[in-house]
Design an enzyme around this catalytic site. Structure first.
Site, short mmCIF file in Angstrom:
data_model
loop_
_atom_site.label_atom_id
_atom_site.label_comp_id
_atom_site.label_asym_id
_atom_site.label_seq_id
_atom_site.Cartn_x
_atom_site.Cartn_y
_atom_site.Cartn_z
N MET A 1 1.04 -1.27 -0.01
CA MET A 1 0.39 0.61 0.11
C MET A 1 1.28 1.13 0.22
O MET A 1 0.98 2.57 -0.96
CB MET A 1 -0.51 0.06 1.00
CG MET A 1 -1.76 1.13 1.66
SD MET A 1 -3.24 1.05 3.09
CE MET A 1 -3.68 2.63 2.56
N GLY A 2 1.78 1.14 0.73
CA GLY A 2 3.08 2.59 0.53
C GLY A 2 3.70 2.06 2.26
O GLY A 2 4.38 1.49 2.40
N VAL A 4 5.07 2.98 6.19
CA VAL A 4 4.13 3.55 7.55
C VAL A 4 5.16 4.10 7.87
O VAL A 4 6.79 3.86 8.10
CB VAL A 4 3.92 2.75 7.63
CG1 VAL A 4 2.77 2.85 9.60
CG2 VAL A 4 2.88 1.63 7.13
N LYS A 18 0.27 6.21 7.76
CA LYS A 18 1.14 5.31 6.69
C LYS A 18 0.65 6.52 5.06
O LYS A 18 -0.32 6.97 4.95
CB LYS A 18 -0.60 4.83 6.62
CG LYS A 18 -0.76 3.92 7.64
CD LYS A 18 -1.79 2.68 7.79
CE LYS A 18 -1.72 1.98 9.38
NZ LYS A 18 -2.67 0.23 9.13
N ASP A 112 -9.28 -8.29 6.27
CA ASP A 112 -7.93 -9.25 6.19
C ASP A 112 -7.32 -9.03 7.72
O ASP A 112 -6.03 -9.29 8.50
CB ASP A 112 -6.64 -8.55 5.29
CG ASP A 112 -5.62 -8.73 5.00
OD1 ASP A 112 -4.88 -10.04 5.15
OD2 ASP A 112 -4.22 -8.13 5.16
#
Length: 422
Positions: A1-2, A4, A18, A112
């Site tokens: 996602m990216g 943190v 995030k 998840d």
């Protein structure tokens, strides 16, 4: 996602930032889902997750700021210490089911749930990152049509069948709950095939390996891992059954030697004794979760959000003042130390007094907000060296128990206590 980042806010409070990959900011569907997931996360009681503090899905790049949770994951605890004891496993099963009940009650599906998304800090265990997989699933530049976002060993079988559509129901989280409890109790995943493809095939067609689980908990996990989503119990039903007498493995001391946990369970079950048609309207609003650090168990209280009628208005000046009760507990502060706290307060009153005897501090509390689930107070210390002004939130869990959350005005730390009525 990216990526943190660990950061500090202007009050020197640590937070997790995030930052989403820049190219996802151009994906309209991703941004729409990301925004919905943020809104959903704000609706979930912060006791069971990392609280959302700030977010901007339209920023370049999009970002999300959440409470920093300083503690290991359940996966790390299992890797280091092995499977949990029967008593701790039963309490953990209760805690994660409680968190799922609150998440589902807020209209959110986790999507998840896995051991690495269960954090175990000293103060309050957290279930994190729910809903993010849903936003990522829409990102065409990140995932192709035949790819899934999630962790294979904890994904429900319906997620591998495109014919069933893209919608993920709460029942998929229940399947994940069964897989998480299996790992926590046995040290292995229920469908481990050695490779992702083999594991996926076993999830779709094979029976789970539950060797190492025993008694009613094993039966409940087997139901949660049913191939048919319609036959899986709801999170609320799991809680009902886990809290029944005899639900724990015979010989364990999950309640007998943990009086605070027993008080929490009593607070929950006392509210269950109502007609089923009323019970369907209630939403659980706090967790009974045991943090497992170095072999020690730290039980926490549960409470629920109710849709029953609002409390009556404050009494008029001619009515007698509510009788104050004394509540006592140990205030566990985020930097480690615990302090006794004495609160003199009637739950339907407008003000009361508070005392920290070991610190030599005392003062007043005044109600600023009252809902069916909580009471917010402003604390003002009038005597002693403690922080002058702070905010207290009381979460009643039963006739003689409640949870107390505290934040000082400077926001530099947090504290929590399990309170008992004398």
């Amino acid at each position: 996602m990216g990526t943190v980042y660990l950061a500090t806010d202007p009050h020197e409070r640590r937070v997790a930032v995030k930052v989403v990959r820049s190219h996802l900011g151009w994906d309209t569907e991703f941004i729409q889902r990301f925004r919905r997931e943020i809104d959903g996360a704000r609706q979930v009681p912060p006791f069971c997750t990392a609280e959302v503090l700030d977010a901007d899905p339209d920023h370049d790049p999009p970002y999300l700021v959440v409470e920093y949770v300083n503690g290991p994951t359940l996966a790390e605890v299992i890797d280091q210490d092995g499977p949990l004891t029967a008593s701790n496993l039963h309490a953990l099963a209760i805690g994660v089911a409680t968190a799922l009940t609150a998440i589902h009650g807020a209209g959110v599906v986790h999507r998840d749930l896995k051991p690495r998304n269960v954090l175990l800090p000293p103060g309050s265990p957290k279930v994190i990152d729910f809903g993010i997989a849903h936003a990522l699933q829409s990102a065409g530049r990140l995932t192709a049509e035949d790819q899934l976002v999630g962790t294979i060993g904890y994904m429900a079988p319906e997620r591998f069948d495109a014919r069933l559509g893209n919608d993920v129901e709460p029942s998929a989280d229940i399947f994940s709950w069964g897989a998480v409890v299996t790992l926590a109790g046995t040290g292995h995943e229920p469908f481990d095939g050695g490779t992702p493809m083999a594991t996926a095939a076993r999830i779709v067609s094979a029976e789970p390996n539950l060797d190492g689980l025993h008694g009613p908990l094993r039966d409940l996990v087997a139901e949660a891992l049913d191939k048919d989503p319609a036959r899986r119990p709801a999170a609320r039903d799991i809680l009902d059954r886990l809290l029944q007498p005899g639900a724990a493995v015979p010989g364990t001391t999950v309640l007998r030697e943990q009086p605070v946990l027993k008080a929490a369970v009593d607070g929950v079950t006392s509210r269950y004794a109502v007609p089923r048609r009323r019970r369907r309207r209630w939403i659980l609003a706090a967790a009974v979760i045991v943090a497992l650090l170095g072999g020690a168990a730290f039980p926490f209280l549960t409470e629920r959000r109710s849709t029953v009628a609002s409390p009556p208005p404050p009494p008029s000046s001619s009515a007698p003042a509510p009788a104050a009760a004394e509540w006592v507990g140990e205030l566990q502060q985020s930097f480690g130390s615990a302090e006794p706290v004495h609160l003199t307060f009637a739950l339907d009153a407008d003000r009361g007094t508070i005392r920290y005897p070991r610190l030599g501090c005392s003062g007043t509390v005044t109600v600023t907000e009252r809902t069916t689930e909580k009471i917010a107070l402003t604390e003002r210390i009038t005597d002693g060296p403690c922080t002058a002004v702070g905010t207290i939130v009381l979460w009643p869990t039963g006739p003689t128990t409640m949870l107390l959350d505290y934040k000082p005005a400077n926001g530099k730390y947090t504290a929590r206590a399990s309170m008992t009525k004398r």
